[in-house]
Scaffold this motif. Structure first.
Motif, mmCIF file in Angstrom:
data_model
loop_
_atom_site.group_PDB
_atom_site.id
_atom_site.type_symbol
_atom_site.label_atom_id
_atom_site.label_comp_id
_atom_site.label_asym_id
_atom_site.label_seq_id
_atom_site.Cartn_x
_atom_site.Cartn_y
_atom_site.Cartn_z
ATOM 1 N N VAL A 190 10.986 -1.498 -2.715
ATOM 2 C CA VAL A 190 10.762 -2.528 -3.740
ATOM 3 C C VAL A 190 9.297 -2.509 -4.187
ATOM 4 O O VAL A 190 8.994 -2.711 -5.371
ATOM 5 C CB VAL A 190 11.221 -3.932 -3.255
ATOM 6 C CG1 VAL A 190 10.244 -4.570 -2.305
ATOM 7 C CG2 VAL A 190 11.452 -4.852 -4.446
ATOM 8 N N MET A 191 8.394 -2.219 -3.260
ATOM 9 C CA MET A 191 6.972 -2.145 -3.637
ATOM 10 C C MET A 191 6.695 -0.919 -4.511
ATOM 11 O O MET A 191 5.862 -0.966 -5.413
ATOM 12 C CB MET A 191 6.101 -2.108 -2.381
ATOM 13 C CG MET A 191 6.166 -3.378 -1.568
ATOM 14 S SD MET A 191 5.755 -4.848 -2.537
ATOM 15 C CE MET A 191 5.640 -6.080 -1.245
ATOM 16 N N THR A 192 7.418 0.159 -4.248
ATOM 17 C CA THR A 192 7.291 1.359 -5.085
ATOM 18 C C THR A 192 7.796 1.054 -6.499
ATOM 19 O O THR A 192 7.141 1.374 -7.497
ATOM 20 C CB THR A 192 8.121 2.513 -4.479
ATOM 21 O OG1 THR A 192 7.757 2.675 -3.109
ATOM 22 C CG2 THR A 192 7.895 3.817 -5.234
ATOM 23 N N ALA A 193 8.963 0.403 -6.554
ATOM 24 C CA ALA A 193 9.563 0.073 -7.849
ATOM 25 C C ALA A 193 8.679 -0.913 -8.623
ATOM 26 O O ALA A 193 8.505 -0.781 -9.839
ATOM 27 C CB ALA A 193 10.959 -0.507 -7.634
ATOM 28 N N ALA A 202 0.847 -1.211 0.000
ATOM 29 C CA ALA A 202 0.000 0.000 0.000
ATOM 30 C C ALA A 202 0.875 1.252 0.000
ATOM 31 O O ALA A 202 0.579 2.239 -0.690
ATOM 32 C CB ALA A 202 -0.927 -0.018 1.218
ATOM 33 N N ILE A 203 1.973 1.207 0.748
ATOM 34 C CA ILE A 203 2.920 2.334 0.790
ATOM 35 C C ILE A 203 3.543 2.546 -0.591
ATOM 36 O O ILE A 203 3.615 3.669 -1.103
ATOM 37 C CB ILE A 203 4.004 2.059 1.873
ATOM 38 C CG1 ILE A 203 3.400 2.285 3.269
ATOM 39 C CG2 ILE A 203 5.251 2.911 1.660
ATOM 40 C CD1 ILE A 203 4.280 1.805 4.419
ATOM 41 N N GLY A 204 3.953 1.450 -1.202
ATOM 42 C CA GLY A 204 4.555 1.531 -2.537
ATOM 43 C C GLY A 204 3.576 2.098 -3.555
ATOM 44 O O GLY A 204 3.945 2.912 -4.410
ATOM 45 N N GLN A 205 2.327 1.697 -3.445
ATOM 46 C CA GLN A 205 1.309 2.198 -4.384
ATOM 47 C C GLN A 205 1.072 3.690 -4.181
ATOM 48 O O GLN A 205 0.841 4.440 -5.127
ATOM 49 C CB GLN A 205 0.009 1.401 -4.207
ATOM 50 C CG GLN A 205 0.144 -0.011 -4.776
ATOM 51 C CD GLN A 205 -0.985 -0.947 -4.370
ATOM 52 O OE1 GLN A 205 -1.664 -0.717 -3.366
ATOM 53 N NE2 GLN A 205 -1.170 -2.018 -5.136
ATOM 54 N N THR A 250 12.828 6.620 -13.567
ATOM 55 C CA THR A 250 13.433 5.451 -14.222
ATOM 56 C C THR A 250 14.032 4.476 -13.211
ATOM 57 O O THR A 250 14.393 3.356 -13.575
ATOM 58 C CB THR A 250 14.560 5.870 -15.188
ATOM 59 O OG1 THR A 250 15.580 6.554 -14.439
ATOM 60 C CG2 THR A 250 14.033 6.771 -16.293
ATOM 61 N N LYS A 251 14.165 4.935 -11.973
ATOM 62 C CA LYS A 251 14.786 4.070 -10.967
ATOM 63 C C LYS A 251 14.387 4.516 -9.568
ATOM 64 O O LYS A 251 14.191 5.702 -9.334
ATOM 65 C CB LYS A 251 16.313 4.140 -11.110
ATOM 66 C CG LYS A 251 17.048 3.030 -10.434
ATOM 67 C CD LYS A 251 18.426 2.813 -11.051
ATOM 68 C CE LYS A 251 18.362 1.963 -12.306
ATOM 69 N NZ LYS A 251 19.660 1.701 -12.907
ATOM 70 N N VAL A 252 14.264 3.528 -8.670
ATOM 71 C CA VAL A 252 14.037 3.838 -7.257
ATOM 72 C C VAL A 252 15.337 3.533 -6.520
ATOM 73 O O VAL A 252 16.002 2.541 -6.804
ATOM 74 C CB VAL A 252 12.873 2.997 -6.690
ATOM 75 C CG1 VAL A 252 12.725 3.208 -5.187
ATOM 76 C CG2 VAL A 252 11.560 3.350 -7.393
ATOM 77 N N LEU A 253 15.702 4.419 -5.599
ATOM 78 C CA LEU A 253 16.942 4.252 -4.838
ATOM 79 C C LEU A 253 16.640 4.335 -3.353
ATOM 80 O O LEU A 253 15.881 5.195 -2.908
ATOM 81 C CB LEU A 253 17.919 5.380 -5.223
ATOM 82 C CG LEU A 253 19.198 5.507 -4.398
ATOM 83 C CD1 LEU A 253 20.087 4.276 -4.560
ATOM 84 C CD2 LEU A 253 19.981 6.756 -4.819
ATOM 85 N N THR A 254 17.223 3.412 -2.588
ATOM 86 C CA THR A 254 17.084 3.471 -1.136
ATOM 87 C C THR A 254 18.401 3.053 -0.493
ATOM 88 O O THR A 254 19.404 2.842 -1.172
ATOM 89 C CB THR A 254 15.915 2.588 -0.650
ATOM 90 O OG1 THR A 254 15.664 2.867 0.744
ATOM 91 C CG2 THR A 254 16.203 1.106 -0.787
ATOM 92 N N PRO A 275 13.458 -0.538 -11.989
ATOM 93 C CA PRO A 275 14.324 -1.260 -11.045
ATOM 94 C C PRO A 275 14.516 -0.500 -9.734
ATOM 95 O O PRO A 275 14.357 0.722 -9.682
ATOM 96 C CB PRO A 275 15.664 -1.360 -11.781
ATOM 97 C CG PRO A 275 15.411 -0.932 -13.178
ATOM 98 C CD PRO A 275 14.211 -0.048 -13.158
ATOM 99 N N LEU A 276 14.870 -1.250 -8.719
ATOM 100 C CA LEU A 276 15.262 -0.677 -7.425
ATOM 101 C C LEU A 276 16.754 -0.923 -7.238
ATOM 102 O O LEU A 276 17.236 -2.023 -7.504
ATOM 103 C CB LEU A 276 14.501 -1.383 -6.292
ATOM 104 C CG LEU A 276 15.152 -1.300 -4.908
ATOM 105 C CD1 LEU A 276 15.042 0.103 -4.340
ATOM 106 C CD2 LEU A 276 14.534 -2.299 -3.955
#
Ligand code: 5GP
Length: 190
Positions: A66-69, A37-40, A52-56, A75-76
């Protein structure tokens, strides 16, 4: 985000006026449905922003990131924390001061996973003074990529990170904003 606030209220443990423990759903055990739900939520906020990319940063940022990506279908990459690095030619490295551990450490990302022109959404579990987020943003910019924004699961608004990041021109989206941690519990920003 109401479900997140409820979870924090019910399961968060106030360790002190400045530190909240959420090891039952984010920092040790992970609630995958809440993470989805957070990623959504983050993905919805950045739809159309050309991410184009998620970074953490490892490890607690990985579950929400990872849920956001997954939802954004990009990609994450997670930055790795390392004490001292010998081989660094192929890495972007930044020094970050850890609020919880009270030590400086180096965070690193392989150059092959961050390329010029990319549009990066930075995600982290907590925001306190902004050290981790600024460190990741510096890496993104060193790579010739740009920061689309910074998505935070739990912002402690009584600490200066959010203000500093916004003053520096970054977009910050926090799903829960805490006004105070007291012996009676967690107070959220209205
Ligand atoms: P900052 O870098 O913004 O000063 O602090 C954020 C980082 O420190 C996050 O990546 C998180 O791991 C950790 N952190 C900061 N405050 C808290 C807190 O109250 N509880 C937990 N569990 N981690 C925190």
């Amino acid at each position: 985000m109401k479900a997140l606030q409820d979870k924090i209220r019910n399961e968060g443990i106030v360790l002190s006026e400045t530190v909240l423990k959420v090891d039952s759903f984010l920092n040790h055990q992970v609630d995958p449905q809440l993470m989805l739900a957070i990623g959504q939520c983050f993905a919805g906020a950045y739809e159309g922003e050309g991410v184009t990319k998620v970074l953490t940063l490892e490890s607690s940022g990985i579950a929400p990131a990872v849920m956001t990506a997954l939802t954004l279908q990009v990609p994450l990459v997670f930055a790795r924390k390392q004490k001292s690095l010998t081989l660094r030619d192929d890495l972007y490295v930044e020094e970050v001061y850890s609020f919880t551990k009270q030590v400086k450490s180096e965070v690193a990302i392989s150059r092959k996973f961050l390329t010029p022109g990319e549009r990066v959404l930075i995600i982290d579990d907590f925001l306190a003074y902004g050290e981790a987020a600024f460190g990741m943003a510096r890496i993104v910019e060193a790579a010739g990529a740009s920061v689309a924004g910074i998505g935070i699961v739990i912002e402690k608004s009584f600490q200066s990170g959010a203000d500093k990041l916004k003053e520096a021109g970054y977009r910050v989206d926090s799903l829960a904003r805490i006004a105070a941690l007291t012996p009676d519990g967690v107070q959220f920003v209205e």
